[in-house]
Design an enzyme around this catalytic site. Sequence first.
Site: not given
Length: 479
Positions: A261-264, A295
């Site tokens: 993921s680019g985030d959580d 992540s």
Amino acid sequence: MQVHAERKTIFILILGLLSFCLLRGVDCHRRKVKVSHSFDIQYSAISCREHTAFLTDFGGVGDGKTSNTKAFQSAINHLSQFQSQGGSQLIVPPGRYLTGSFNLTSHFTLYLHKEAVLLASQEVSEWEVIEPLPSYGRGRDADGGRYISLIFGTNLTDVIITGANGTIDGQGASWWKEFKNNKLKYTRPYLIEIMFSDQIQISNITLLNSPSWNVHPVYSSNILIQGLTILAPIVPISPNTDGINPDSCTNVRIEDCYIVSGDDCIAVKSGWDEYGIAFGMPTQHLIIRRLTCISPDSAVIALGSEMSGGIQDVRAEDILAINSESGIRIKTAVGRGGFVKDIFVRRMTMKTMKWAFWMTGNYGSHADDKYDKNALPVINGINYSDMVADNVTMAARLEGIDGDPFTGICISNVTISMAAKAKKVPWTCTDVEGLTSSVSPTACNLLPEQVTNCPFPTDVLPIDTIEIKTCSCRTNYFI
Ligand SMILES: *[C@@H]1O[C@H](CO)[C@@H](O)[C@H](O)[C@H]1NC(C)=O
Ligand SMILES: *[C@@H]1O[C@H](CO)[C@@H](O)[C@H](O)[C@H]1NC(C)=O
Ligand SMILES: *[C@@H]1O[C@H](CO)[C@@H](O)[C@H](O)[C@H]1NC(C)=O
Ligand SMILES: *[C@@H]1O[C@H](CO)[C@@H](O)[C@H](O)[C@H]1NC(C)=O
Ligand SMILES: *[C@@H]1O[C@H](CO)[C@@H](O)[C@H](O)[C@H]1NC(C)=O
Ligand SMILES: *[C@@H]1O[C@H](CO)[C@@H](O)[C@H](O)[C@H]1NC(C)=O
Ligand SMILES: CC(=O)N[C@H]1CO[C@H](CO)[C@@H](O)[C@@H]1O
């Protein structure tokens, strides 16, 4: 004679042309004859269905170019009549199906063949703008409404999205660009959002390139999420491509997922500031197990930052974190209100992390400036045990709120090996209370050593006892 010969030539030409057309016609006709295909379907599910249809029965074309929005909508409209007659399943056969948003119905299964790919439409007109979530008061990217998710459902009972690892590709690049350039008029769509629903299963599919969050169950209960592969670009980071975000949901089980993921990877939420407090719907009784997460920019499991309806009873175990910013992160702020309590995480293996543990009491990020400055979040009962971490820059950065400490923190049997370029002080703590046991490197003074095993609940949650059936059929379809 001249003339006759010319006529004859013309006649032959016309005849030739005619027969050519006829032959072509026959040829075309032959190509139009529908050919029967068949394959066996077998999957595990909370319910099996009586009625089966194929997307291709409703004009679906898997050429990667034709829009299938109408096909999906009319197929599901048609199938919704079987809600009280044993339910229905819509099967997406092999092919690449471009589509805009469509809505699910109750007692319904969307099944993706292993070679089926849904491609999210790039036409903004295909994305209806809907009301903001009541517990958020506004969109996350922009004030006001938000683009409806690719697959949307509301007020449903018994809905399943599954397949033999078929794919949903959000084709998010243009959305990420608009977000980065501050050009969005409304909040980006998610890939799957199901609201106000009960008995949801999302399993055995691959989700790629979501414009924003991937899977968003909200205001819902009895949710089974299994076997998802979720991939979003990390070089450069695709913004806000959270994997799975249970939001104001009760009885949720997430297992055997692989998320980049680019985030959580997973963000547990329950509404934002005064809107979330007013809505008052917690996320509770959540199981997360056998998750693998990459992540680099965020957390493996985040609690918050929107947690104003409260988060209680989260049980996470057997987690593998690779190259991630933080392992478990609590994010909150003055004005959020709500609570994060009875959190249990055990058997987490972390490889290359900035922070193993991170708690942030001053996350900020408010919906607007109308938030209540006296609405303090209650953070209590945070239990972490049996973990190993390697190549860690900083063991923990724990920052509670001045006058509102985070309490009941228990960390036991955790071995953290620091990176060559680690921070000099491995733990920093402010406004936190609790204890540690068999933790290395030695924790901060606010978490003194005391021999204990931090607890993990032993009771069984109802979501762990739901009956899973094997659904199978041999199907025929024509294209
Ligand atoms: C998902 O796939 C795995 C491996 O093929 C299988 O064991 C499992 O039963 C499937 N789960 C569901 C919910 O279909
Ligand atoms: C899907 O449901 C939402 C919310 O009820 C509605 O606004 C939208 O128009 C529906 N979309 C379609 C294609 O029916
Ligand atoms: C869906 O359920 C919610 C909560 O019960 C309710 O407020 C809303 O009006 C319902 N929406 C529809 C379209 O039935
Ligand atoms: C599903 O597909 C993804 C992407 O192709 C792949 O990485 C993953 O290993 C597959 N999962 C299974 C269970 O086959
Ligand atoms: C400590 O944690 C490790 C790694 O998870 C585990 O293998 C070991 O059994 C635990 N030790 C105790 C005493 O629980
Ligand atoms: C340790 O982490 C650094 C980044 O912080 C990375 O460059 C390096 O490859 C990692 N080493 C190992 C052995 O994983
Ligand atoms: C230190 C400690 O025991 N922390 C918490 C562990 O979890 C229990 C149950 O939720 C809490 O009561 C403790 O405060």
